[in-house]
Design an enzyme around this catalytic site. Structure first.
Site, PDB file in Angstrom:
ATOM      1  N   LYS A  92       0.813  -1.207  -0.039  1.00  0.00           N
ATOM      2  CA  LYS A  92      -0.060   0.116   0.011  1.00  0.00           C
ATOM      3  C   LYS A  92       0.785   1.166  -0.150  1.00  0.00           C
ATOM      4  O   LYS A  92       0.730   2.319  -0.821  1.00  0.00           O
ATOM      5  CB  LYS A  92      -0.830  -0.145   1.087  1.00  0.00           C
ATOM      6  CG  LYS A  92      -1.961   1.060   1.090  1.00  0.00           C
ATOM      7  CD  LYS A  92      -2.672   1.258   2.739  1.00  0.00           C
ATOM      8  CE  LYS A  92      -3.407  -0.067   2.812  1.00  0.00           C
ATOM      9  NZ  LYS A  92      -4.051  -0.091   3.857  1.00  0.00           N
ATOM     10  N   LYS A 104       2.409  -3.823  11.102  1.00  0.00           N
ATOM     11  CA  LYS A 104       0.850  -3.907  11.537  1.00  0.00           C
ATOM     12  C   LYS A 104       1.120  -4.472  12.867  1.00  0.00           C
ATOM     13  O   LYS A 104       1.979  -5.194  13.343  1.00  0.00           O
ATOM     14  CB  LYS A 104      -0.136  -5.004  10.774  1.00  0.00           C
ATOM     15  CG  LYS A 104      -1.556  -4.556  10.794  1.00  0.00           C
ATOM     16  CD  LYS A 104      -1.866  -3.134   9.880  1.00  0.00           C
ATOM     17  CE  LYS A 104      -3.137  -2.934   9.948  1.00  0.00           C
ATOM     18  NZ  LYS A 104      -3.487  -1.873   9.089  1.00  0.00           N
ATOM     19  N   THR A 188      -9.260   7.945   5.683  1.00  0.00           N
ATOM     20  CA  THR A 188      -9.504   6.611   4.999  1.00  0.00           C
ATOM     21  C   THR A 188     -10.730   6.854   3.828  1.00  0.00           C
ATOM     22  O   THR A 188     -10.538   6.512   2.741  1.00  0.00           O
ATOM     23  CB  THR A 188      -9.659   5.406   5.953  1.00  0.00           C
ATOM     24  OG1 THR A 188      -8.404   5.214   6.509  1.00  0.00           O
ATOM     25  CG2 THR A 188      -9.819   4.131   5.134  1.00  0.00           C
TER      26      THR A 188
END
Length: 428
Positions: A92, A104, A188
């Site tokens: 990404k 993450k 987002t």
């Protein structure tokens, strides 16, 4: 599933590799995470009981810069899931063109079962456990599923206590009062909106005649529903974890959001009311929402929502992945055969990490931007990368997902190869 989430994620890499020429060493590097950490987090509950929670953090690749990625609180969090999400974050960041690698983190917990003080102790305990694994120049966490600005603020504060210096750049998605960026909470959704608008304009789909169903009415899904509603799109269905509501004439999204906000209480960390409690709407399950006859389907909840089991039932013409990995690789093949255009998560939901990058820059420089400036920068970045991926898909006759991975792979390979490969060192 018969295979792990990470194994499924790797099939996207294998498919993209068929369309790009990069060194074998770059390929080998990208198949493995750089570092994985599993920790135990003991928390003293309000009752006096001690409970231990399992936490994880994975730094997948840092060739292009410090790693970046959210932290999620969910009962189903596992190392396999976190590793997969870190892999997706790597691609990404490369696809959207920001100088970060992918990471993450997560804790296996039902956060809604904890009090606010227990939640704070858990969040600070997690940072105590991973403090040596993160840092403003190493790995920068951010919010994800069931984490928010308040939780990020606790984490930043705990890291600052440990390091004995104010360190706002260690975490993004913080409250603006302690270094957070304007526009981060809506980033987002705003980024996804710019991608949807670009694709719909290209396909000459006017908002007024375009129907939309959104699975997931959390921060990203709810804000995106509002943006689409305000732009004239007909949002006919939305859902949360308890189910969906549907009105073929279109939902009044401001009313849906107002109901949800009104029933959670001004100080609540999580909303305890469901959109299903709204009257005068048809109630559906989340599974039924995915198969509605709409133009645009937006999975904005969790991964693996569209699989081999239900892909044949999807009637939408376009799927925009706001969640991470909502469509698995087996479903991809079916959807492609059925003429469904799937716009991948590594593009659609990259607005969050883009504004996180802006927040990190502001923290490092001490100069803070206006909301107008941030949204303008975000729009330019999202539209530019979307255009490049569309052009690449058309040039090579690829799906948008594969084109996005090829686009990212070129940047990742260039960074890896810049440090030298066998081909370079073997030259006399």
């Amino acid at each position: 599933m018969s295979q792990s989430l990470f194994a499924d994620a790797m099939t996207r890499l294998d498919k993209a590799l068929q369309h790009v020429s990069i060194s074998p060493e770059a390929i080998e590097r990208l198949r493995y995470p750089k570092a994985s950490l599993s920790v135990s987090i003991p928390v003293r509950l309000d009752s006096g009981e001690l409970k231990v929670f399992q936490g994880y953090r994975v730094r997948y690749d840092d060739t292009r810069g410090p790693t970046k990625g959210g932290i999620r609180y969910h009962p189903n969090v596992s190392l396999d899931e976190v590793q997969s999400l870190a892999f997706w974050m790597t691609f990404k960041c490369a696809a959207i063109g920001i100088p970060f690698g992918g990471a993450k983190g997560g804790i296996a917990v039902n956060p809604k079962a904890l009090s606010r003080m227990e939640l704070e102790r858990l969040s600070r305990g997690y940072i105590d456990a991973i403090a040596d694994f993160i840092g403003p120049d190493t790995d920068i966490p951010a919010p994800d599923v069931y984490t928010n600005a308040t939780i990020m603020g606790w984490m930043m504060d705990q890291y600052s206590i440990i390091s004995r210096r104010f360190s706002p750049a260690v975490v993004t998605g913080k409250p603006t009062a302690i270094g957070g960026s304007l526009g981060r909470e809506t980033a987002t959704a705003m980024g996804a909106y710019f991608v949807i608008r670009s694709l719909m304009t290209k396909h000459q789909k006017l908002p007024q005649v375009t129907t939309v169903a959104i699975q997931g009415f959390g921060n990203a899904g709810a804000v995106l529903a509002q943006l689409l509603y305000e732009a004239g799109y007909k949002v006919v269905a939305v859902s949360d974890s308890k189910g969906a509501i549907y009105n073929p004439q279109g939902l009044d999204i401001p009313s849906v959001r107002a109901y949800q906000q009104a029933h959670k209480g001004i100080e609540a960390v999580y909303c305890e009311e469901s959109v299903c409690n709204l009257g005068d709407r048809q109630l559906l399950t989340n599974s039924e929402l995915l198969t509605l006859d709409v133009d645009v389907l937006v999975p904005a909840a969790l991964e693996n929502q569209i699989t081999l089991a239900n892909a044949h039932e999807v009637k939408a013409k376009f799927i925009f992945e706001v969640a991470n990995g909502p469509v698995n690789s087996a479903a991809d093949l079916i959807l492609q055969q059925n003429g469904v255009c799937v716009v991948p998560d590594i593009l659609v939901n990259s607005g969050g990490v883009t504004v996180s990058y802006f927040e990190w820059l502001q923290n490092r420089s001490g100069l803070y931007w206006s909301l107008e400036d941030i949204n303008q920068r975000l729009q330019e970045k999202m539209e530019a990368e979307t255009s490049q991926i569309i052009d690449l898909a058309e040039e090579l006759s690829l799906s948008l997902r594969t084109a996005a991975y090829v686009h990212a792979l070129k940047r990742l390979a260039a960074a890896i190869e810049a440090k030298g490969t066998q081909q370079y060192f073997a030259q006399s």
